[in-house]
Each structure stands twice: as C-alpha cells, then as structure tokens.
Design an enzyme around this catalytic site. Structure first.
Site, PDB file in Angstrom:
ATOM      1  N   SER A   5       5.189  68.446 -33.603  1.00  0.00           N
ATOM      2  CA  SER A   5       6.411  67.364 -33.445  1.00  0.00           C
ATOM      3  C   SER A   5       6.326  66.384 -34.332  1.00  0.00           C
ATOM      4  O   SER A   5       8.094  65.960 -34.878  1.00  0.00           O
ATOM      5  CB  SER A   5       7.498  67.667 -32.302  1.00  0.00           C
ATOM      6  N   GLU A  14       6.016  73.651 -22.864  1.00  0.00           N
ATOM      7  CA  GLU A  14       6.608  71.900 -21.862  1.00  0.00           C
ATOM      8  C   GLU A  14       5.420  71.200 -20.694  1.00  0.00           C
ATOM      9  O   GLU A  14       4.114  72.173 -21.059  1.00  0.00           O
ATOM     10  CB  GLU A  14       8.083  72.280 -19.901  1.00  0.00           C
ATOM     11  N   GLY A  20       6.884  68.874 -16.099  1.00  0.00           N
ATOM     12  CA  GLY A  20       8.627  68.463 -16.677  1.00  0.00           C
ATOM     13  C   GLY A  20       9.028  70.180 -16.860  1.00  0.00           C
ATOM     14  O   GLY A  20       9.178  70.262 -17.821  1.00  0.00           O
ATOM     15  N   SER A  37      15.102  58.331 -25.830  1.00  0.00           N
ATOM     16  CA  SER A  37      13.976  57.770 -25.398  1.00  0.00           C
ATOM     17  C   SER A  37      13.055  57.631 -26.595  1.00  0.00           C
ATOM     18  O   SER A  37      12.002  56.998 -26.594  1.00  0.00           O
ATOM     19  CB  SER A  37      12.920  59.013 -24.702  1.00  0.00           C
ATOM     20  N   ASP A  77      11.285  72.160 -16.185  1.00  0.00           N
ATOM     21  CA  ASP A  77      12.478  72.524 -16.103  1.00  0.00           C
ATOM     22  C   ASP A  77      13.238  73.596 -16.417  1.00  0.00           C
ATOM     23  O   ASP A  77      13.716  74.782 -16.450  1.00  0.00           O
ATOM     24  CB  ASP A  77      13.307  71.177 -16.407  1.00  0.00           C
ATOM     25  N   LYS A 127      12.616  64.660 -36.129  1.00  0.00           N
ATOM     26  CA  LYS A 127      14.329  64.005 -35.627  1.00  0.00           C
ATOM     27  C   LYS A 127      14.921  64.075 -36.392  1.00  0.00           C
ATOM     28  O   LYS A 127      16.316  64.494 -36.697  1.00  0.00           O
ATOM     29  CB  LYS A 127      14.228  63.121 -34.199  1.00  0.00           C
TER      30      LYS A 127
HETATM   31  C1  LIG Z   1      12.664  65.098 -29.368  1.00  0.00           C
HETATM   32  C2  LIG Z   1      10.912  65.366 -29.214  1.00  0.00           C
HETATM   33  C3  LIG Z   1      10.391  66.450 -28.695  1.00  0.00           C
HETATM   34  C4  LIG Z   1      11.311  67.295 -28.181  1.00  0.00           C
HETATM   35  O1  LIG Z   1      11.877  67.930 -28.838  1.00  0.00           O
HETATM   36  P1  LIG Z   1      13.972  68.097 -28.289  1.00  0.00           P
HETATM   37  O2  LIG Z   1      14.190  68.998 -29.502  1.00  0.00           O
HETATM   38  O3  LIG Z   1      14.524  67.384 -27.626  1.00  0.00           O
HETATM   39  O4  LIG Z   1      13.317  69.443 -27.238  1.00  0.00           O
HETATM   40  C5  LIG Z   1       9.138  66.417 -29.210  1.00  0.00           C
HETATM   41  N1  LIG Z   1       8.455  66.184 -29.564  1.00  0.00           N
HETATM   42  C6  LIG Z   1       8.864  64.644 -30.503  1.00  0.00           C
HETATM   43  C7  LIG Z   1       7.886  64.516 -31.335  1.00  0.00           C
HETATM   44  C8  LIG Z   1      10.096  64.539 -29.836  1.00  0.00           C
HETATM   45  O5  LIG Z   1      10.091  63.344 -30.491  1.00  0.00           O
END
Ligand SMILES: *Cc1c(COP(=O)(O)O)cnc(C)c1O
Length: 316
Positions: free
Chosen positions: A302, A202, A206, A76, A208, A51
């Site tokens: 991520s 996903e 969830g 969140s 969607d 992010k």
């Molecule tokens: C925000 C986040 C996601 C999802 O990312 P999007 O860009 O909202 O699809 C997945 N993994 C982590 C660790 C995140 O912080």
C-alpha cells in the site's frame, strides 16, 4: 453502495495523473509463501501510497463552488499528502487535521505539497468533530480518509489494474485500516475475478475489522498500539463495512515482528522501501498466516512512506 462502474469512472479521472504502478514478483517470496505472488507496488504511486487514487478521484468531482472553498480532511499521514497533492494539482486550497504525533516525514511532505496543517491530540480529541466544525466555519468540503464512496472507488483502481495485468487470481490480500482500499479492491475483484477470495489483513493489536466481520456490526476499539501507523484506526467506516460484509471473505492478522521481517525482506530481496502498514498483506503470505499453497495470490503493497532513521532502526 459503490459498484464497479464507479471504479471505472474513477480510473478515467485519474488516467494520466496517477501512476500505473508495476506488478512485481520474486521467486524467493514464492518459495517462502508456497504460492505465486503478484505484488502491486503502490509504494511507487505518486506521494508514495495508493491514497492518491481516492483523494484525486474525490476532488476531481468537485463543482465550482467546492473548488472555490477548498478541501479539508483529517489523516494520520498518507491521506493528508494525497489530499494536499491532489488539491494543488487541481489548483485549490487544502487544510489537513493531523495528530500531533504523526511521523515528521508525513507532516513535512503535506506542507511541501501546499497543505495547511492543523494539529490535534488523537488520544483526547475527536478529529471528526474538529473536521465538522472547520467545514462549517470555512465552507470547505470534507473528504475523509476512507469512509466516502468516491474514495472507495478511487482506491479500487489499484486492484483493477492488478487484475488487468495478471488475469484472474485465487486470493487477493489487502491491508485494512479504515477499509477504503479493502472495500474498493473487493468491488474490483467481484467484477474482474469473481472466484477470487478477498482477505483483509490487520495488525494483531488492531483487529477491529476482524471483530466487526465476525460480529456483523462495526466494532470500536481503543487506538491500537502497532508500528502500522496507517492502520491505527479505532473502527472501519460505515460505507466500507457495508462493502466488506458483502464482498470480503475473511480478515486475518499479523504481528509487528512479522511486519518488520517483511520490511527487511522487501529491502534485501526486492530492493524496495515499504512502510510498516504497507507490509500487512505481504506479511500474511510470507509468514503463511493462511493456507496459500500453489495458489495465484495478489498482494497490495500500500505504501512506502517511512523516514529512513525509523526504517533503519526497525530493520537493524
Ligand atoms: C491508509 C493506509 C492504509 C489503510 O488503508 P484504509 O483504506 O484506511 O484501509 C494502509 N497502508 C497505507 C500505506 C496507508 O496509507
């Protein structure tokens, strides 16, 4: 719609500020999945998740008036920290609207990076409306967690770095919450590895995004019950869906149990702490949710932000 030039521009803005995270491999993971897996480890990114890329890219584009008033967001968790850290690096104020039940670690980290935290109830209040009201009252610029072209372009830099390191891939697996990372990754893949199949992953409860892709329009669901807190969103973003519809081949789902097994795998075999949401893409490969035999597969890990007590309880 964002295109690959936006990702290149974003890469220029974050160069020297964001980490160029490592791409790791594991023979055990390859054996378990039947494929050759390349893990792009955004759990090692600044503030612990990808992010930072999108948040910093968006704030780096602010003009003088926007910098004076500061940045506002709702999140969140990880986007909150990303905005707070990026704002403090650029030297501007940040205010973050967070659910009252957000993980304690993420609240503390956001404050630690200098962000002002404003709580709301995710089951009864609309964070987008609160965001619009505060933006009006304080003149701050709202940077949402995923539904924004600069955020999408910034998130796309992770996959850009991955392809630069691995060359073309057969499949790219990317977690999906609101769709910032998936949309950015899909644009990067289309430019750098055009034959690569891009698959979103996903939580089972969830799905969607999967429903939306099948229906051809954004489907809204109630707040999903899953340990993947970064994917607890009710619908993908409008900008994100436009990109996903055009560039993403399919969306698959994994269970919370598969996420936990993947967290254990990363800790035991690769000596990494990965948060539940960070395991979505890997879980699809490690549990053979889709056929990957003999393929070269990129996996976006991520993030790694999970408090250790929660982590220990989950993998026990
Ligand atoms: C925000 C986040 C996601 C999802 O990312 P999007 O860009 O909202 O699809 C997945 N993994 C982590 C660790 C995140 O912080």
């Amino acid at each position: 719609m964002s295109d690959y030039r936006d990702i290149e521009a974003a890469a220029g803005r974050i160069a020297g500020v964001a980490h160029r995270t490592p791409v790791l491999s594991s023979r055990t993971a390859d054996a378990q999945s039947g494929a050759q897996l390349f893990f792009k480890c955004e759990n090692f990114q600044r503030m612990g998740a990808f992010k930072f890329r999108g948040a910093y890219n968006a704030i780096a584009r602010f003009d003088a008036a926007q910098r004076d008033a500061g940045v506002l967001t709702y999140s969140s968790g990880n986007h909150a920290q990303a905005i707070a850290l990026s704002a403090s690096l650029v030297g501007i104020k940040s205010a973050i609207i967070m659910p009252h039940d957000a993980p304690a670690l993420k609240v503390a980290a956001t404050r630690g990076y200098g962000g002002e935290v404003i709580f709301y109830d995710r089951y009864t209040e609309d964070r987008e409306e609160i965001g619009r009201r505060l933006a009006r009252e304080r003149g701050m610029t709202l940077i949402p967690p995923y539904d924004h072209p600069d955020v999408i372009a910034g998130q796309g830099t992770a996959a850009k770095e991955l392809f630069e390191e691995t060359g073309e891939l057969d499949v790219l697996l990317v977690c999906l919450g609101g769709g910032g990372l998936l949309a950015g990754s899909a644009i990067a893949a289309a430019a750098l590895s055009p034959k690569c199949r891009v698959i979103g992953v996903e939580p089972e409860l969830g799905n969607d995004g999967q429903q939306s892709l099948r229906k051809g329009e954004v489907v809204h669901i109630p707040v999903p019950d899953t340990i993947a807190d970064g994917a607890k969103v009710t619908h993908v973003g409008a900008h994100n869906f436009a990109v996903i519809e055009r560039y993403v081949d399919d969306i698959v789902t994994v269970s919370d149990a598969q996420l936990v097994a993947s967290m254990r795998f990363f800790a035991e075999r690769m000596k990494m702490v990965v948060e539940p949401t960070g395991c979505l893409a890997a879980a699809a490969a490690l549990h053979r949710v889709l056929p990957l035999d003999g393929k070269r597969v990129g996996i976006l890990i991520s993030g790694g932000n999970v408090d250790l007590a929660t982590f220990a309880a989950m993998i026990a």
